[in-house]
Design a protein around this motif. Structure first.
Motif, PDB file in Angstrom:
ATOM      1  N   GLU A   1       4.482   3.191   4.127  1.00 52.77           N
ATOM      2  CA  GLU A   1       3.527   2.127   3.871  1.00 52.77           C
ATOM      3  C   GLU A   1       2.983   2.376   2.462  1.00 52.77           C
ATOM      4  N   ASN A   2       2.945   1.347   1.637  1.00 52.34           N
ATOM      5  CA  ASN A   2       2.472   1.508   0.254  1.00 52.34           C
ATOM      6  C   ASN A   2       1.002   1.126   0.184  1.00 52.34           C
ATOM      7  N   MET A   3       0.145   2.159   0.278  1.00 53.40           N
ATOM      8  CA  MET A   3      -1.300   1.909   0.314  1.00 53.40           C
ATOM      9  C   MET A   3      -2.009   2.631  -0.820  1.00 53.40           C
TER      10      MET A   3
ATOM     11  N   THR B   1       2.801   1.285  -9.497  1.00 53.32           N
ATOM     12  CA  THR B   1       3.011   1.750  -8.113  1.00 53.32           C
ATOM     13  C   THR B   1       3.517   0.621  -7.218  1.00 53.32           C
ATOM     14  N   ASP B   2       3.526  -0.606  -7.749  1.00 54.04           N
ATOM     15  CA  ASP B   2       4.045  -1.730  -6.970  1.00 54.04           C
ATOM     16  C   ASP B   2       5.575  -1.821  -7.052  1.00 54.04           C
ATOM     17  N   ALA B   3       6.185  -1.083  -7.969  1.00 50.55           N
ATOM     18  CA  ALA B   3       7.656  -1.010  -7.991  1.00 50.55           C
ATOM     19  C   ALA B   3       8.055   0.186  -7.126  1.00 50.55           C
ATOM     20  N   GLU B   4       7.661   0.105  -5.841  1.00 52.20           N
ATOM     21  CA  GLU B   4       7.815   1.243  -4.924  1.00 52.20           C
ATOM     22  C   GLU B   4       9.148   1.218  -4.186  1.00 52.20           C
ATOM     23  N   GLY B   5       9.693   0.007  -4.028  1.00 56.76           N
ATOM     24  CA  GLY B   5      10.933  -0.117  -3.251  1.00 56.76           C
ATOM     25  C   GLY B   5      12.064   0.678  -3.885  1.00 56.76           C
TER      26      GLY B   5
HETATM   27 MG    MG Z   1       5.758  -3.535  -4.533  1.00 65.31          MG
END
Ligand code: MG
Ligand code: BES
Ligand code: ZN
Length: 512
Positions: A333-335, A360-364
Protein backbone atom coordinates in the motif's frame (compact mmCIF):
# COMPACT_ATOMS: atom_id res chain seq x y z
CA UNK A 1 -27.22 -17.40 -15.27
CA UNK A 2 -27.12 -20.69 -17.16
CA UNK A 3 -26.41 -20.87 -20.86
CA UNK A 4 -27.14 -23.80 -23.11
CA UNK A 5 -26.98 -24.26 -26.85
CA UNK A 6 -29.75 -25.94 -28.84
CA UNK A 7 -30.21 -26.72 -32.51
CA UNK A 8 -33.76 -25.44 -32.51
CA UNK A 9 -36.36 -23.83 -30.34
CA UNK A 10 -38.06 -26.62 -28.43
CA UNK A 11 -40.22 -24.53 -26.18
CA UNK A 12 -41.95 -21.30 -27.02
CA UNK A 13 -42.74 -20.58 -23.41
CA UNK A 14 -39.91 -18.23 -22.89
CA UNK A 15 -39.92 -14.73 -21.48
CA UNK A 16 -38.00 -13.19 -24.30
CA UNK A 17 -37.09 -14.35 -27.78
CA UNK A 18 -34.18 -12.37 -29.23
CA UNK A 19 -33.82 -12.05 -33.00
CA UNK A 20 -31.41 -10.07 -35.12
CA UNK A 21 -31.68 -7.85 -38.17
CA UNK A 22 -28.77 -7.15 -40.53
CA UNK A 23 -28.53 -4.10 -42.75
CA UNK A 24 -30.56 -4.62 -45.89
CA UNK A 25 -32.78 -7.36 -44.46
CA UNK A 26 -36.55 -7.03 -44.64
CA UNK A 27 -37.23 -9.39 -41.75
CA UNK A 28 -35.15 -11.10 -39.08
CA UNK A 29 -34.02 -14.36 -40.71
CA UNK A 30 -35.11 -16.52 -37.86
CA UNK A 31 -38.55 -15.12 -37.43
CA UNK A 32 -39.92 -18.61 -37.78
CA UNK A 33 -43.15 -17.87 -36.05
CA UNK A 34 -46.13 -19.24 -37.84
CA UNK A 35 -48.09 -16.54 -36.20
CA UNK A 36 -48.91 -14.17 -39.01
CA UNK A 37 -49.88 -11.42 -36.59
CA UNK A 38 -46.37 -11.33 -35.19
CA UNK A 39 -44.72 -11.35 -38.58
CA UNK A 40 -46.93 -8.47 -39.66
CA UNK A 41 -46.25 -6.65 -36.43
CA UNK A 42 -42.49 -6.93 -36.99
CA UNK A 43 -42.89 -5.76 -40.58
CA UNK A 44 -44.80 -2.73 -39.36
CA UNK A 45 -42.20 -1.93 -36.70
CA UNK A 46 -39.44 -2.15 -39.29
CA UNK A 47 -41.28 0.09 -41.74
CA UNK A 48 -41.94 2.54 -38.90
CA UNK A 49 -38.22 2.51 -38.20
CA UNK A 50 -38.74 1.34 -34.64
CA UNK A 51 -36.91 -1.88 -35.31
CA UNK A 52 -33.61 -0.88 -36.91
CA UNK A 53 -30.68 -2.79 -38.32
CA UNK A 54 -28.28 -0.23 -36.86
CA UNK A 55 -25.68 -2.09 -34.81
CA UNK A 56 -26.67 -2.44 -31.16
CA UNK A 57 -30.10 -0.88 -31.41
CA UNK A 58 -32.70 -3.01 -29.69
CA UNK A 59 -36.48 -2.97 -29.75
CA UNK A 60 -38.63 -5.23 -27.63
CA UNK A 61 -42.38 -5.71 -27.52
CA UNK A 62 -44.93 -7.98 -25.88
CA UNK A 63 -46.59 -10.59 -28.07
CA UNK A 64 -49.83 -11.02 -26.08
CA UNK A 65 -50.01 -14.56 -27.45
CA UNK A 66 -49.84 -17.49 -24.99
CA UNK A 67 -48.36 -19.69 -27.72
CA UNK A 68 -45.46 -17.33 -28.27
CA UNK A 69 -42.60 -15.97 -26.25
CA UNK A 70 -43.93 -13.30 -23.90
CA UNK A 71 -41.71 -10.74 -25.52
CA UNK A 72 -39.76 -10.50 -28.71
CA UNK A 73 -36.65 -8.35 -28.95
CA UNK A 74 -34.99 -7.53 -32.24
CA UNK A 75 -31.37 -6.42 -32.18
CA UNK A 76 -29.75 -4.44 -34.97
CA UNK A 77 -26.70 -6.36 -36.22
CA UNK A 78 -25.30 -3.80 -38.64
CA UNK A 79 -23.36 -4.95 -41.68
CA UNK A 80 -23.10 -8.69 -42.10
CA UNK A 81 -19.53 -8.44 -43.33
CA UNK A 82 -18.45 -6.66 -40.15
CA UNK A 83 -19.59 -9.51 -37.96
CA UNK A 84 -16.85 -10.88 -35.73
CA UNK A 85 -16.36 -12.24 -32.23
CA UNK A 86 -16.34 -8.79 -30.65
CA UNK A 87 -19.67 -7.97 -32.33
CA UNK A 88 -21.10 -11.15 -30.81
CA UNK A 89 -19.81 -10.17 -27.35
CA UNK A 90 -21.28 -6.69 -27.67
CA UNK A 91 -24.61 -8.16 -28.74
CA UNK A 92 -24.43 -10.45 -25.69
CA UNK A 93 -24.07 -7.42 -23.44
CA UNK A 94 -27.05 -5.69 -25.08
CA UNK A 95 -29.18 -8.81 -24.69
CA UNK A 96 -28.47 -8.96 -20.95
CA UNK A 97 -29.43 -5.29 -20.62
CA UNK A 98 -32.69 -5.82 -22.52
CA UNK A 99 -33.57 -8.94 -20.55
CA UNK A 100 -32.91 -7.12 -17.30
CA UNK A 101 -34.89 -4.06 -18.34
CA UNK A 102 -37.86 -6.31 -19.16
CA UNK A 103 -37.38 -8.74 -16.26
CA UNK A 104 -37.08 -11.63 -18.66
CA UNK A 105 -35.66 -14.53 -16.66
CA UNK A 106 -35.79 -17.10 -19.47
CA UNK A 107 -34.31 -15.94 -22.73
CA UNK A 108 -33.88 -17.57 -26.13
CA UNK A 109 -31.43 -16.06 -28.61
CA UNK A 110 -32.05 -17.12 -32.18
CA UNK A 111 -29.46 -15.35 -34.29
CA UNK A 112 -27.76 -17.98 -36.43
CA UNK A 113 -24.75 -15.93 -37.45
CA UNK A 114 -23.39 -15.25 -33.98
CA UNK A 115 -20.64 -17.48 -32.64
CA UNK A 116 -22.18 -19.12 -29.55
CA UNK A 117 -18.94 -18.95 -27.57
CA UNK A 118 -18.34 -15.24 -28.14
CA UNK A 119 -22.03 -14.54 -27.55
CA UNK A 120 -21.84 -16.46 -24.27
CA UNK A 121 -18.81 -14.46 -23.25
CA UNK A 122 -20.75 -11.22 -23.75
CA UNK A 123 -23.74 -12.65 -21.87
CA UNK A 124 -21.73 -13.88 -18.89
CA UNK A 125 -19.68 -10.68 -18.64
CA UNK A 126 -22.67 -8.42 -19.23
CA UNK A 127 -24.46 -10.18 -16.39
CA UNK A 128 -21.97 -8.84 -13.83
CA UNK A 129 -23.07 -6.35 -11.21
CA UNK A 130 -21.17 -5.21 -8.13
CA UNK A 131 -23.68 -4.94 -5.32
CA UNK A 132 -21.70 -6.06 -2.27
CA UNK A 133 -22.14 -2.70 -0.54
CA UNK A 134 -25.71 -1.89 -1.53
CA UNK A 135 -27.98 -2.43 1.45
CA UNK A 136 -31.17 -1.69 -0.44
CA UNK A 137 -31.18 -3.48 -3.71
CA UNK A 138 -33.46 -1.80 -6.19
CA UNK A 139 -33.19 -4.80 -8.44
CA UNK A 140 -33.22 -8.37 -7.13
CA UNK A 141 -33.92 -9.71 -10.57
CA UNK A 142 -31.64 -12.35 -12.11
CA UNK A 143 -31.61 -13.88 -15.56
CA UNK A 144 -32.05 -17.62 -15.01
CA UNK A 145 -31.15 -19.11 -18.32
CA UNK A 146 -30.33 -18.23 -21.88
CA UNK A 147 -30.75 -20.72 -24.68
CA UNK A 148 -28.66 -20.00 -27.74
CA UNK A 149 -30.03 -21.46 -30.96
CA UNK A 150 -27.21 -22.52 -33.25
CA UNK A 151 -26.73 -24.93 -36.13
CA UNK A 152 -23.17 -25.53 -34.96
CA UNK A 153 -22.29 -28.46 -32.77
CA UNK A 154 -21.31 -26.76 -29.55
CA UNK A 155 -20.45 -29.13 -26.73
CA UNK A 156 -21.55 -27.98 -23.32
CA UNK A 157 -17.92 -28.24 -22.19
CA UNK A 158 -17.15 -25.31 -24.50
CA UNK A 159 -19.71 -23.12 -22.79
CA UNK A 160 -18.37 -24.34 -19.46
CA UNK A 161 -14.93 -23.14 -20.54
CA UNK A 162 -16.32 -19.70 -21.33
CA UNK A 163 -18.01 -19.68 -17.95
CA UNK A 164 -14.70 -20.50 -16.22
CA UNK A 165 -12.85 -17.79 -18.13
CA UNK A 166 -15.46 -15.13 -17.52
CA UNK A 167 -15.64 -16.31 -13.92
CA UNK A 168 -11.97 -15.35 -13.66
CA UNK A 169 -12.79 -11.92 -15.10
CA UNK A 170 -15.63 -11.38 -12.63
CA UNK A 171 -13.39 -12.46 -9.79
CA UNK A 172 -10.95 -9.72 -10.84
CA UNK A 173 -13.74 -7.17 -11.07
CA UNK A 174 -14.82 -7.99 -7.51
CA UNK A 175 -11.31 -7.70 -6.12
CA UNK A 176 -10.74 -4.36 -7.82
CA UNK A 177 -14.16 -2.94 -6.99
CA UNK A 178 -13.85 -3.67 -3.28
CA UNK A 179 -12.52 -0.74 -1.24
CA UNK A 180 -8.87 -0.56 -0.24
CA UNK A 181 -9.85 -0.89 3.42
CA UNK A 182 -10.99 -4.42 2.55
CA UNK A 183 -8.35 -5.37 0.00
CA UNK A 184 -4.84 -4.79 1.35
CA UNK A 185 -1.65 -6.77 0.67
CA UNK A 186 -2.42 -9.57 3.12
CA UNK A 187 -5.82 -10.07 1.53
CA UNK A 188 -4.25 -10.57 -1.89
CA UNK A 189 -1.82 -13.06 -0.36
CA UNK A 190 -4.73 -14.95 1.21
CA UNK A 191 -6.51 -15.00 -2.16
CA UNK A 192 -3.42 -16.53 -3.78
CA UNK A 193 -3.29 -19.22 -1.14
CA UNK A 194 -6.96 -19.95 -1.61
CA UNK A 195 -6.53 -20.27 -5.37
CA UNK A 196 -3.70 -22.75 -4.81
CA UNK A 197 -5.73 -24.73 -2.29
CA UNK A 198 -8.69 -25.02 -4.65
CA UNK A 199 -6.60 -26.01 -7.69
CA UNK A 200 -6.42 -29.77 -7.11
CA UNK A 201 -2.68 -29.59 -6.85
CA UNK A 202 -2.14 -27.72 -10.12
CA UNK A 203 -1.11 -24.48 -8.44
CA UNK A 204 1.22 -23.82 -5.56
CA UNK A 205 1.61 -20.56 -3.69
CA UNK A 206 4.64 -19.18 -1.95
CA UNK A 207 4.05 -16.00 0.03
CA UNK A 208 7.06 -13.95 1.05
CA UNK A 209 6.53 -11.61 3.98
CA UNK A 210 8.46 -8.54 5.06
CA UNK A 211 11.20 -10.52 6.80
CA UNK A 212 11.71 -12.69 3.74
CA UNK A 213 11.73 -9.70 1.44
CA UNK A 214 14.40 -8.16 3.62
CA UNK A 215 16.43 -11.34 3.45
CA UNK A 216 16.43 -11.50 -0.34
CA UNK A 217 16.97 -7.75 -0.70
CA UNK A 218 13.69 -6.68 -2.29
CA UNK A 219 14.27 -3.20 -0.97
CA UNK A 220 12.15 -1.38 -3.53
CA UNK A 221 9.05 -3.29 -2.43
CA UNK A 222 9.95 -2.59 1.21
CA UNK A 223 10.58 1.11 0.55
CA UNK A 224 7.23 1.69 -1.13
CA UNK A 225 5.42 -0.21 1.62
CA UNK A 226 7.20 1.55 4.49
CA UNK A 227 4.61 4.29 5.00
CA UNK A 228 1.72 1.88 5.48
CA UNK A 229 0.49 -0.11 8.47
CA UNK A 230 -0.11 -2.93 6.03
CA UNK A 231 2.93 -5.08 5.49
CA UNK A 232 4.08 -5.92 1.98
CA UNK A 233 4.05 -9.38 0.43
CA UNK A 234 5.53 -10.92 -2.67
CA UNK A 235 3.28 -13.64 -4.01
CA UNK A 236 4.74 -16.38 -6.19
CA UNK A 237 2.22 -18.76 -7.77
CA UNK A 238 3.25 -21.66 -9.97
CA UNK A 239 0.87 -23.49 -12.26
CA UNK A 240 1.92 -26.72 -13.90
CA UNK A 241 0.05 -29.73 -15.25
CA UNK A 242 2.25 -32.24 -13.52
CA UNK A 243 2.73 -32.10 -9.80
CA UNK A 244 6.52 -32.39 -9.90
CA UNK A 245 7.36 -28.74 -9.87
CA UNK A 246 4.62 -28.14 -7.36
CA UNK A 247 6.19 -30.46 -4.80
CA UNK A 248 9.63 -29.05 -5.41
CA UNK A 249 8.27 -25.56 -5.10
CA UNK A 250 6.34 -25.92 -1.89
CA UNK A 251 8.97 -28.04 -0.18
CA UNK A 252 11.51 -25.34 -0.79
CA UNK A 253 9.08 -22.61 0.08
CA UNK A 254 8.44 -24.05 3.50
CA UNK A 255 11.87 -25.44 4.14
CA UNK A 256 15.14 -23.67 3.70
CA UNK A 257 15.67 -20.04 4.39
CA UNK A 258 18.14 -19.42 1.65
CA UNK A 259 16.28 -20.84 -1.28
CA UNK A 260 13.95 -17.95 -1.98
CA UNK A 261 16.47 -16.62 -4.47
CA UNK A 262 17.63 -18.22 -7.65
CA UNK A 263 16.39 -21.75 -7.86
CA UNK A 264 13.26 -22.08 -5.80
CA UNK A 265 11.38 -23.72 -8.64
CA UNK A 266 12.91 -26.56 -10.55
CA UNK A 267 12.30 -26.33 -14.24
CA UNK A 268 10.31 -29.25 -15.56
CA UNK A 269 10.11 -30.38 -19.15
CA UNK A 270 6.94 -28.64 -20.03
CA UNK A 271 6.85 -26.98 -23.44
CA UNK A 272 7.13 -23.45 -22.17
CA UNK A 273 7.52 -21.60 -18.95
CA UNK A 274 6.12 -18.11 -18.57
CA UNK A 275 6.01 -15.50 -15.88
CA UNK A 276 3.16 -13.03 -15.43
CA UNK A 277 3.86 -10.15 -13.09
CA UNK A 278 1.10 -7.90 -11.73
CA UNK A 279 1.36 -4.56 -9.97
CA UNK A 280 -0.38 -4.86 -6.62
CA UNK A 281 -0.64 -1.41 -5.06
CA UNK A 282 -3.79 -1.87 -3.01
CA UNK A 283 -4.11 1.88 -2.55
CA UNK A 284 -1.96 4.50 -4.22
CA UNK A 285 -2.11 7.74 -2.26
CA UNK A 286 1.03 8.86 -4.05
CA UNK A 287 2.95 8.77 -0.78
CA UNK A 288 4.65 12.01 0.27
CA UNK A 289 4.22 13.13 -3.35
CA UNK A 290 0.55 13.02 -2.45
CA UNK A 291 -2.01 12.88 -5.24
CA UNK A 292 -4.57 15.68 -5.45
CA UNK A 293 -8.14 14.89 -4.34
CA UNK A 294 -9.78 13.73 -7.49
CA UNK A 295 -6.81 11.64 -8.59
CA UNK A 296 -7.20 9.61 -5.39
CA UNK A 297 -10.74 8.58 -6.14
CA UNK A 298 -9.92 5.51 -8.21
CA UNK A 299 -6.70 4.46 -6.53
CA UNK A 300 -8.17 1.38 -4.91
CA UNK A 301 -7.86 0.02 -8.44
CA UNK A 302 -4.06 0.27 -8.49
CA UNK A 303 -3.90 -3.47 -7.86
CA UNK A 304 -5.76 -4.31 -11.07
CA UNK A 305 -2.62 -5.92 -12.53
CA UNK A 306 -2.25 -8.08 -9.43
CA UNK A 307 -5.92 -9.03 -9.55
CA UNK A 308 -5.59 -9.93 -13.24
CA UNK A 309 -2.76 -12.33 -12.45
CA UNK A 310 -4.86 -13.92 -9.72
CA UNK A 311 -7.78 -14.14 -12.16
CA UNK A 312 -5.57 -15.84 -14.74
CA UNK A 313 -4.57 -18.46 -12.18
CA UNK A 314 -8.17 -19.00 -11.16
CA UNK A 315 -9.06 -19.73 -14.77
CA UNK A 316 -5.89 -21.75 -15.44
CA UNK A 317 -6.84 -24.45 -12.99
CA UNK A 318 -9.98 -25.19 -14.97
CA UNK A 319 -8.73 -24.53 -18.51
CA UNK A 320 -5.53 -26.54 -17.95
CA UNK A 321 -3.16 -25.48 -20.74
CA UNK A 322 0.11 -27.41 -20.94
CA UNK A 323 2.50 -24.65 -19.88
CA UNK A 324 4.26 -23.71 -16.70
CA UNK A 325 3.12 -20.33 -15.49
CA UNK A 326 4.68 -18.27 -12.73
CA UNK A 327 2.48 -15.57 -11.24
CA UNK A 328 4.50 -12.95 -9.44
CA UNK A 329 2.71 -10.24 -7.52
CA UNK A 330 4.35 -7.54 -5.39
CA UNK A 331 1.70 -6.27 -2.96
CA UNK A 332 2.01 -2.97 -1.10
CA UNK A 333 0.00 0.00 0.00
CA UNK A 334 1.51 3.37 -0.96
CA UNK A 335 0.82 5.58 2.05
CA UNK A 336 2.41 8.47 3.86
CA UNK A 337 3.64 8.58 7.44
CA UNK A 338 6.79 9.52 9.29
CA UNK A 339 8.19 6.16 8.24
CA UNK A 340 7.42 6.45 4.57
CA UNK A 341 9.89 6.57 1.75
CA UNK A 342 11.25 10.10 1.31
CA UNK A 343 11.76 12.06 -1.83
CA UNK A 344 15.48 11.86 -2.52
CA UNK A 345 15.88 8.41 -0.96
CA UNK A 346 18.11 5.98 -2.79
CA UNK A 347 17.00 2.37 -2.94
CA UNK A 348 19.21 -0.60 -3.70
CA UNK A 349 16.84 -2.82 -5.64
CA UNK A 350 16.86 -6.62 -5.73
CA UNK A 351 18.79 -6.44 -9.00
CA UNK A 352 21.59 -4.51 -7.32
CA UNK A 353 20.84 -1.35 -9.30
CA UNK A 354 20.25 1.80 -7.27
CA UNK A 355 17.30 4.13 -7.84
CA UNK A 356 16.84 7.68 -6.65
CA UNK A 357 13.22 8.33 -5.68
CA UNK A 358 12.32 11.77 -6.95
CA UNK A 359 8.59 11.17 -6.82
CA UNK A 360 7.01 8.69 -4.41
CA UNK A 361 3.97 8.49 -6.70
CA UNK A 362 6.05 6.64 -9.32
CA UNK A 363 5.86 3.63 -7.00
CA UNK A 364 4.60 0.99 -9.41
CA UNK A 365 7.85 0.84 -11.34
CA UNK A 366 9.75 0.46 -8.06
CA UNK A 367 7.90 -2.60 -6.83
CA UNK A 368 7.89 -4.02 -10.36
CA UNK A 369 11.65 -3.57 -10.60
CA UNK A 370 12.09 -6.08 -7.77
CA UNK A 371 9.30 -8.31 -9.06
CA UNK A 372 10.82 -8.45 -12.56
CA UNK A 373 14.21 -9.38 -11.12
CA UNK A 374 12.56 -12.09 -9.04
CA UNK A 375 10.64 -13.24 -12.14
CA UNK A 376 13.81 -13.53 -14.18
CA UNK A 377 15.41 -15.58 -11.41
CA UNK A 378 12.75 -18.24 -12.10
CA UNK A 379 14.25 -18.59 -15.60
CA UNK A 380 11.01 -18.41 -17.58
CA UNK A 381 11.05 -18.27 -21.40
CA UNK A 382 9.01 -15.07 -21.40
CA UNK A 383 7.88 -12.42 -18.93
CA UNK A 384 4.78 -10.26 -19.25
CA UNK A 385 3.82 -7.66 -16.69
CA UNK A 386 0.44 -6.01 -16.22
CA UNK A 387 0.36 -2.71 -14.39
CA UNK A 388 -1.77 0.38 -13.83
CA UNK A 389 1.48 2.23 -14.30
CA UNK A 390 0.88 5.69 -15.72
CA UNK A 391 -1.82 8.30 -16.15
CA UNK A 392 0.14 9.24 -19.25
CA UNK A 393 -0.91 5.99 -20.92
CA UNK A 394 -4.56 7.03 -20.53
CA UNK A 395 -3.72 10.42 -22.02
CA UNK A 396 -2.01 8.70 -24.95
CA UNK A 397 -4.50 5.95 -25.76
CA UNK A 398 -7.76 6.78 -24.00
CA UNK A 399 -9.57 4.36 -21.74
CA UNK A 400 -10.22 1.58 -24.25
CA UNK A 401 -6.61 0.68 -24.99
CA UNK A 402 -3.83 -0.70 -22.87
CA UNK A 403 -0.33 0.26 -23.95
CA UNK A 404 2.03 -2.61 -24.75
CA UNK A 405 5.78 -2.27 -25.11
CA UNK A 406 8.77 -4.57 -25.07
CA UNK A 407 10.40 -7.25 -27.20
CA UNK A 408 8.90 -7.53 -30.66
CA UNK A 409 8.22 -11.28 -30.49
CA UNK A 410 6.26 -10.99 -27.23
CA UNK A 411 4.40 -7.85 -28.32
CA UNK A 412 3.42 -9.56 -31.57
CA UNK A 413 2.04 -12.61 -29.76
CA UNK A 414 0.10 -10.36 -27.39
CA UNK A 415 -1.34 -8.34 -30.28
CA UNK A 416 -2.57 -11.58 -31.83
CA UNK A 417 -4.14 -12.64 -28.52
CA UNK A 418 -5.70 -9.20 -28.24
CA UNK A 419 -7.41 -9.54 -31.60
CA UNK A 420 -8.89 -12.86 -30.49
CA UNK A 421 -9.88 -11.82 -26.98
CA UNK A 422 -11.26 -8.38 -27.79
CA UNK A 423 -9.16 -6.71 -25.08
CA UNK A 424 -7.60 -3.85 -26.97
CA UNK A 425 -3.87 -3.12 -26.74
CA UNK A 426 -1.68 -0.77 -28.76
CA UNK A 427 2.07 -0.82 -29.10
CA UNK A 428 4.26 2.04 -27.90
CA UNK A 429 7.99 2.22 -28.66
CA UNK A 430 10.82 1.94 -26.15
CA UNK A 431 13.48 4.17 -27.75
CA UNK A 432 16.97 4.01 -26.26
CA UNK A 433 17.37 7.70 -27.04
CA UNK A 434 14.98 8.55 -24.20
CA UNK A 435 16.93 6.64 -21.57
CA UNK A 436 19.10 9.59 -20.65
CA UNK A 437 15.99 11.35 -19.33
CA UNK A 438 15.99 9.05 -16.31
CA UNK A 439 19.57 9.59 -15.33
CA UNK A 440 20.15 10.41 -11.68
CA UNK A 441 22.91 12.57 -10.26
CA UNK A 442 23.41 10.24 -7.32
CA UNK A 443 22.12 6.78 -8.25
CA UNK A 444 22.07 4.47 -11.28
CA UNK A 445 18.74 5.89 -12.36
CA UNK A 446 15.87 8.08 -11.20
CA UNK A 447 12.29 6.85 -10.84
CA UNK A 448 10.96 9.78 -12.86
CA UNK A 449 12.14 11.32 -16.08
CA UNK A 450 13.09 14.87 -16.95
CA UNK A 451 10.46 16.71 -18.95
CA UNK A 452 6.73 16.18 -19.28
CA UNK A 453 6.29 14.00 -22.30
CA UNK A 454 6.00 10.32 -23.10
CA UNK A 455 5.22 9.21 -19.55
CA UNK A 456 3.92 5.76 -20.50
CA UNK A 457 7.04 5.07 -22.54
CA UNK A 458 9.28 6.32 -19.75
CA UNK A 459 7.56 3.90 -17.36
CA UNK A 460 8.25 1.07 -19.80
CA UNK A 461 11.86 2.14 -20.27
CA UNK A 462 12.38 2.15 -16.52
CA UNK A 463 11.04 -1.41 -16.21
CA UNK A 464 13.23 -2.54 -19.11
CA UNK A 465 16.27 -1.63 -17.01
CA UNK A 466 15.38 -4.56 -14.76
CA UNK A 467 15.17 -7.18 -17.49
CA UNK A 468 18.56 -8.59 -18.42
CA UNK A 469 17.89 -11.11 -21.18
CA UNK A 470 14.44 -12.71 -20.98
CA UNK A 471 11.98 -11.79 -23.73
CA UNK A 472 9.54 -9.43 -22.03
CA UNK A 473 6.56 -7.15 -22.59
CA UNK A 474 4.92 -4.60 -20.34
CA UNK A 475 1.19 -3.88 -20.54
CA UNK A 476 0.09 -0.56 -19.05
CA UNK A 477 -3.56 -1.18 -18.16
CA UNK A 478 -4.16 2.18 -16.42
CA UNK A 479 -6.83 3.10 -19.00
CA UNK A 480 -9.13 0.10 -19.33
CA UNK A 481 -8.77 -1.34 -15.82
CA UNK A 482 -11.20 0.97 -14.05
CA UNK A 483 -13.75 3.39 -15.46
CA UNK A 484 -16.54 5.73 -14.46
CA UNK A 485 -18.40 5.09 -17.70
CA UNK A 486 -18.93 1.61 -19.16
CA UNK A 487 -16.21 0.56 -21.63
CA UNK A 488 -18.77 -1.35 -23.70
CA UNK A 489 -22.06 -3.23 -23.39
CA UNK A 490 -20.52 -6.13 -21.47
CA UNK A 491 -18.22 -4.09 -19.21
CA UNK A 492 -20.02 -2.14 -16.52
CA UNK A 493 -18.66 0.89 -14.67
CA UNK A 494 -15.84 0.34 -12.20
CA UNK A 495 -13.48 -2.55 -12.66
CA UNK A 496 -13.33 -4.20 -16.08
CA UNK A 497 -11.29 -7.27 -15.15
CA UNK A 498 -8.98 -6.48 -18.05
CA UNK A 499 -6.02 -8.77 -18.67
CA UNK A 500 -7.45 -12.20 -17.92
CA UNK A 501 -8.91 -12.85 -21.36
CA UNK A 502 -5.86 -11.44 -23.11
CA UNK A 503 -3.39 -13.52 -21.11
CA UNK A 504 -5.41 -16.73 -21.27
CA UNK A 505 -5.70 -16.36 -25.04
CA UNK A 506 -1.99 -15.71 -25.26
CA UNK A 507 -1.28 -18.86 -23.21
CA UNK A 508 -3.55 -20.82 -25.52
CA UNK A 509 -1.50 -19.76 -28.55
CA UNK A 510 1.56 -21.12 -26.77
CA UNK A 511 -0.16 -24.33 -25.74
CA UNK A 512 -3.35 -24.92 -27.71
MG1 MG B 1 1.55 6.37 -8.04
N1 BES C 1 -1.19 4.37 -10.16
C1 BES C 1 -0.67 5.49 -10.86
C2 BES C 1 -1.05 5.51 -12.33
C3 BES C 1 -2.53 5.65 -12.62
C4 BES C 1 -3.08 6.91 -12.77
C5 BES C 1 -3.33 4.56 -12.78
C6 BES C 1 -4.42 7.04 -13.05
C7 BES C 1 -4.68 4.68 -13.05
C8 BES C 1 -5.23 5.94 -13.19
C9 BES C 1 0.85 5.52 -10.75
O1 BES C 1 1.39 4.97 -9.61
C10 BES C 1 1.28 6.94 -10.80
O2 BES C 1 0.95 7.64 -9.90
N2 BES C 1 1.99 7.32 -11.83
C11 BES C 1 2.45 8.64 -11.99
C12 BES C 1 3.86 8.59 -12.51
C13 BES C 1 4.58 9.89 -12.47
C14 BES C 1 4.77 10.36 -11.04
C15 BES C 1 5.92 9.72 -13.16
C16 BES C 1 1.52 9.35 -12.96
O3 BES C 1 1.01 8.70 -13.87
O4 BES C 1 1.27 10.53 -12.76
ZN1 ZN D 1 0.33 3.50 -8.72
Amino acid sequence: MKINVNKEITNNKTDMLVLGLFDGEKLPQNLTSKNEKIVNHVKLLISNNQIKSEFGSIYSFSTLDPEEAKMIAVIGLGKKKELDAEVARIIGGHIVAAARANKAAKVVVDIAELDPMALSEGLFLGDYQFKEYKTKSDDEFAIENVTIISRLNVESSKIKEVEELTGGVKYVRNLVNRPASQVYPKVLAAEAEKIAKESNGLISAKIMNKAELRKIGANAILAVASGSEHEPYLIHLVYNLDGISRRTHSARAQGSQSSTRDDSVRKVDSPASLAIVGKGVTFDSGGLSLKPGEALEDMKSDMAGAAAVLGVFKSLASIKPNVTVHGIIPCVENMLSDRSMRVGDVIKTLSGKTVEVLNTDAEGRLILADALTYAEQQKPNTIVDLATLTGACIVALGEQYSGVMGDASVVKALLTASAVSGEKIWELPLPNEYKEKMKSDVADLSNIHKGRYGGAIMGGLFLKEFISSTPWAHIDIAGPSYNRTPLNSYTSVGASGVGVRLIINWLKTISP
